[in-house]
Design a protein around this motif. Structure first.
Motif, mmCIF file in Angstrom:
data_model
loop_
_atom_site.group_PDB
_atom_site.id
_atom_site.type_symbol
_atom_site.label_atom_id
_atom_site.label_comp_id
_atom_site.label_asym_id
_atom_site.label_seq_id
_atom_site.Cartn_x
_atom_site.Cartn_y
_atom_site.Cartn_z
ATOM 1 N N SER A 4 -15.115 22.986 41.940
ATOM 2 C CA SER A 4 -16.106 21.671 41.764
ATOM 3 C C SER A 4 -15.465 20.171 41.737
ATOM 4 O O SER A 4 -14.838 20.902 40.822
ATOM 5 N N LEU A 5 -15.902 19.497 42.703
ATOM 6 C CA LEU A 5 -14.879 18.350 42.436
ATOM 7 C C LEU A 5 -15.643 17.054 41.400
ATOM 8 O O LEU A 5 -15.690 16.233 41.395
ATOM 9 N N ARG A 6 -16.694 17.615 40.818
ATOM 10 C CA ARG A 6 -17.480 17.046 40.155
ATOM 11 C C ARG A 6 -16.667 15.547 38.516
ATOM 12 O O ARG A 6 -15.853 16.727 38.123
ATOM 13 N N LYS A 7 -17.559 14.435 38.894
ATOM 14 C CA LYS A 7 -17.054 13.950 37.848
ATOM 15 C C LYS A 7 -17.145 14.530 36.497
ATOM 16 O O LYS A 7 -17.975 15.111 36.081
ATOM 17 N N PRO A 8 -16.380 14.678 35.428
ATOM 18 C CA PRO A 8 -16.098 15.509 34.169
ATOM 19 C C PRO A 8 -17.141 14.661 33.331
ATOM 20 O O PRO A 8 -17.555 16.186 32.344
ATOM 21 N N GLU A 9 -17.711 13.587 33.601
ATOM 22 C CA GLU A 9 -18.138 13.741 32.451
ATOM 23 C C GLU A 9 -20.318 13.569 33.216
ATOM 24 O O GLU A 9 -20.801 13.602 31.958
ATOM 25 N N THR A 10 -20.372 14.770 33.301
ATOM 26 C CA THR A 10 -21.323 15.557 34.054
ATOM 27 C C THR A 10 -21.732 15.916 32.583
ATOM 28 O O THR A 10 -21.478 16.829 31.626
ATOM 29 N N ALA A 25 -23.548 22.274 35.618
ATOM 30 C CA ALA A 25 -23.418 21.230 35.731
ATOM 31 C C ALA A 25 -25.138 20.468 36.241
ATOM 32 O O ALA A 25 -26.108 20.831 36.201
ATOM 33 N N GLU A 26 -25.328 19.355 35.096
ATOM 34 C CA GLU A 26 -27.652 19.632 34.591
ATOM 35 C C GLU A 26 -27.513 18.392 37.010
ATOM 36 O O GLU A 26 -26.793 18.092 37.128
ATOM 37 N N MET A 34 -24.959 29.006 41.594
ATOM 38 C CA MET A 34 -24.005 30.427 41.281
ATOM 39 C C MET A 34 -22.832 30.743 42.294
ATOM 40 O O MET A 34 -22.542 31.673 42.187
ATOM 41 N N ALA A 35 -22.817 29.958 43.701
ATOM 42 C CA ALA A 35 -21.477 30.135 44.493
ATOM 43 C C ALA A 35 -20.257 29.446 43.260
ATOM 44 O O ALA A 35 -19.452 30.185 43.287
ATOM 45 N N LEU A 36 -20.391 28.286 42.310
ATOM 46 C CA LEU A 36 -19.101 28.187 41.723
ATOM 47 C C LEU A 36 -18.809 29.454 40.802
ATOM 48 O O LEU A 36 -17.497 28.689 40.270
ATOM 49 N N HIS A 37 -19.284 30.490 40.956
ATOM 50 C CA HIS A 37 -19.906 31.704 39.412
ATOM 51 C C HIS A 37 -19.203 32.128 40.654
ATOM 52 O O HIS A 37 -19.528 33.752 39.707
ATOM 53 N N GLY A 38 -19.364 32.100 41.374
ATOM 54 C CA GLY A 38 -19.235 33.962 42.200
ATOM 55 C C GLY A 38 -19.667 34.081 42.914
ATOM 56 O O GLY A 38 -19.815 35.434 43.320
ATOM 57 N N GLU A 39 -21.191 34.202 42.593
ATOM 58 C CA GLU A 39 -22.546 34.899 43.021
ATOM 59 C C GLU A 39 -23.081 34.207 43.879
ATOM 60 O O GLU A 39 -24.049 33.883 44.497
ATOM 61 N N LEU B 141 -20.733 19.657 49.606
ATOM 62 C CA LEU B 141 -19.992 18.009 48.815
ATOM 63 C C LEU B 141 -20.981 16.616 48.173
ATOM 64 O O LEU B 141 -20.565 16.024 47.207
ATOM 65 N N LYS B 142 -21.771 15.982 49.077
ATOM 66 C CA LYS B 142 -22.289 15.343 48.739
ATOM 67 C C LYS B 142 -23.504 15.269 47.422
ATOM 68 O O LYS B 142 -23.495 14.571 47.117
ATOM 69 N N SER B 143 -23.514 16.112 47.513
ATOM 70 C CA SER B 143 -25.110 16.694 46.232
ATOM 71 C C SER B 143 -24.359 17.294 44.775
ATOM 72 O O SER B 143 -24.989 17.112 43.847
ATOM 73 N N ASP B 144 -23.069 18.272 45.489
ATOM 74 C CA ASP B 144 -22.936 18.541 44.587
ATOM 75 C C ASP B 144 -21.343 18.662 44.214
ATOM 76 O O ASP B 144 -20.616 19.358 42.914
#
Ligand SMILES: Cc1cc2nc3c(=O)[nH]c(=O)nc-3n(C[C@H](O)[C@H](O)[C@H](O)COP(=O)(O)OP(=O)(O)OC[C@H]3O[C@@H](n4cnc5c(N)ncnc54)[C@H](O)[C@@H]3O)c2cc1C
Ligand code: FES
Lengths: 109, 471
Positions: A4-10, A25-26, A34-39, B141-144
């Motif tokens: 994930s490249l999501r900005k930290p303040e999420t 992340a909300e 799921m995918a980010l947890h390997g599921e 990429l755009k959404s997540d």
């Protein structure tokens, strides 16, 4: 693994994926959570029972069907996570559905 | 508030948002239904609330969409997000799911803009876990803000290069680009160079993307053919041919792409007239310059009306809104003509440019109409080319007969992933034009419904109010 490249303040919410409580992340899509947890397994192929995973991520392939809060056939890529959500990879196949129907009609008799 | 609107628009991409803005400016009551959580459609997905620290790495074509989304959010429009439309009745009622409930609106005029989907890529192993589409990489990429390192990107078309460049700018590693654009592409496209030169900026952008990928040191295999995914239960690599040699590259993730085609299920289920567009190799609703379909109160615009891209979608949306106002008696014929002329001119030049792109990036027959008998055509019901061929030999000569015999197209995706393959296969086998073959007959509901919702659907009478329906 996906990352994930999501900005930290999420903000995050907790959901249960295949029996495990995780923080996600909300506003995430359920598929991303799921995918980010390997599921990455979603449903089984209806005929062969082979494992399947998301293909299009935009709602047009129906490979990402999972069980959400006990309701099967939900498209993980179009579902937004919610606090306390329970999600399971689903194991419905033509065979298991037929067995279920048989059991139901036997129970009715 | 009433549930009857002058204009109901389905899809809040550039086409739908532009139609809504024009209609609202002209004084119509407008409702927009969109299945995503936020407006923007595919290209401007989450542009006003990007999960990325610096969304500008996605390119100016993306960030420029924020203006349109903001204008849409501020206008006097009834906006409904998370609203998945699954039935449109003949008299203008629209049924959609929201929060697991069926809701209903009624439209005097309908503008349908559900956009495009990626063309199916039926090669051996395309159903294996680890194989996704390049568009999906962009969606994630755009959404997540979610990415995958070390993947292979394979296929052809500007969107393929765009996502690879976006990945590289973000420091995501890419194993290889396997480019299936055939060598003859340039020659084929040259006859349309006039159209391309009318949009030089776009042409240059495309070349710059490829250059960017090349400079980053990602191996690019050009003019690759005969792709197949390696692996038994999941993807482990991609095999292909180049210059008569067989190559294989390892990767646990492969993103495929060979252009986009109209999202057909809604327009098909409505019974709108369609034709086979030979230039774009896809089924397309038959429409006039304002997007007017064969059904009097329904227009279709944006990429659902034939692939023209996001800029053209904006003009098309406005044209359909103007025409709807005219049909509603709120805009004179003279004003319609006068206010349409700039948009019509713009559409013409986008069409000319598209001819060039379509010729250059034409998806090759081997990846649309596969020959290998064990390749899956229908992912849902797991029907292989060989099984379809057997069905054909038993007498199933058209898509509906083949569906009845083999179950292909009967699964949850309702033919979205096999419809084009089946039309083209049947055409090749009978040596007939695809236009003579036709497509699956589709019906509502256009998605899987829960038993609860389905029973509501069966109970719905056209005159009911939403409150009663959801009770
Ligand atoms: C995955 C993908 C990524 C793309 N990325 C780019 C890009 O980066 N740059 C580019 O130039 N082009 C891109 N395109 C091409 C794209 O089709 C056009 O650029 C542009 O988005 C088309 O605009 P549109 O308004 O016609 O449709 P879209 O932008 O696709 O908007 C259609 C909207 O309709 C909604 N919808 C669909 N069906 C329903 C339904 N049943 N009920 C309710 N709502 C519905 C969708 O959720 C969507 O929001 C992409 C296409 C795809 C498929
Ligand atoms: S991944 Fe294709 S429908 Fe969700």
């Amino acid at each position: 693994m996906f990352r994930s490249l999501r900005k930290p303040e999420t903000q995050s919410v907790s959901i249960n994926i295949n029996g495990q409580m995780v923080q996600v992340a909300e506003g995430s899509s359920l598929w991303a959570a799921m995918a980010l947890h390997g599921e990455t397994q979603t449903r089984l192929a209806l005929v062969s029972g082979q494992q399947r995973s998301a293909y299009c991520a935009m709602g047009v392939c129906f490979e990402c069907l999972v069980e959400v809060n006990g309701v099967p056939n939900q498209q993980a890529c179009l579902t937004t996570v919610e606090e306390g959500m329970h999600v399971c990879s689903q194991d419905l196949t033509e065979q298991s559905i037929a067995a279920l129907h048989q059991k139901e009609s036997a129970d009715h008799e | 508030m009433s549930d009857i609107f002058d204009i109901v628009i389905i899809g809040a991409g550039p086409a739908g948002m532009s139609a809504a803005l024009e209609a609202a400016q002209q004084g119509a009551s407008v409702a927009v239904l969109d299945r995503k959580a936020t407006p923007g459609g595919q290209i401007y997905r989450d542009v006003t609330q990007s999960p990325l620290l610096d969304p500008s790495v996605l390119g100016s074509e993306y960030t420029e969409g924020a203006e349109l989304v903001e204008a849409f959010m501020e206008a006097d429009i009834d906006r409904h997000q998370n609203a998945d439309v699954w039935h449109i009745g003949e008299t203008g009622e629209v049924l959609y799911s929201q929060d697991n409930q069926t809701r209903r609106l009624v439209a005097r005029e309908l503008i349908i803009s559900p956009g495009a989907m990626e063309r199916p890529f039926p090669i051996e192993g395309w159903h294996l876990p680890g194989v996704m589409t390049a568009g999906s990489a962009q969606v994630m990429l755009k959404s997540d803000g979610m990415v995958k390192d070390g993947a292979i990107f394979a296929g052809t078309g500007p969107l393929l290069y765009l996502i690879v460049a976006q990945y590289l700018r973000l420091g995501v590693t890419v194993n290889a680009v396997v480019d299936t654009t055939p060598a003859g592409g340039v020659v084929r496209a040259m006859q349309y160079i006039g159209g391309a030169l009318r949009k030089p900026a776009y042409l240059i952008k495309g070349l710059m993307l490829l250059n960017e990928i090349h400079r980053a040191g990602v191996p690019i295999f050009r003019h690759a053919s005969n792709l197949s995914v390696l692996g038994e239960s999941k993807s482990v690599g991609l095999q292909f041919e180049q210059d008569g040699r067989t190559h294989s590259v390892n990767a646990d993730h492969i993103f495929l792409h060979q252009g986009v085609i109209p999202n057909l299920n809604m327009t098909r289920a409505l019974g709108i007239e369609h034709h086979w567009a030979e230039q774009q190799l896809c089924w397309t609703p038959t429409l006039d310059d304002w997007g007017q379909s064969s059904i009097p109160h329904i227009a279709v615009v944006g990429d659902a009306a034939g692939i023209q891209g996001a800029e053209a979608a904006r003009h098309a949306g406005r044209l359909a809104a103007l025409k709807a106002m005219n049909k509603l008696g709120k805009l004179s014929e003279a004003s319609l003509q006068q206010q349409s002329s700039d948009h019509l001119r713009a559409m013409k030049s986008f069409k000319a440019f598209r001819s060039f792109l379509d010729a250059y990036y034409a998806p090759t027959p081997e990846h649309r109409i596969p020959a290998a008998s064990n390749t899956l055509a229908c992912r849902c019901e797991e029907q292989t080319m060989g099984q379809l061929r057997a069905g054909f030999e038993q007498g199933a000569k058209d898509p509906n007969a083949l569906k009845a015999l083999t179950r292909c197209g009967m699964g949850p995706c309702q033919g979205r992933q096999c419809g084009h393959t089946v039309s083209e296969l049947l055409a090749v086998w009978q040596n007939k034009p695809v236009s003579d073959i036709g497509y699956y007959r589709l019906r509502s509901p256009q998605r899987l419904l829960s038993v609860d919702e389905l029973s509501q659907f069966q109970n719905i009478k056209p005159a009911k109010k939403p409150a009663e329906v959801s009770a």
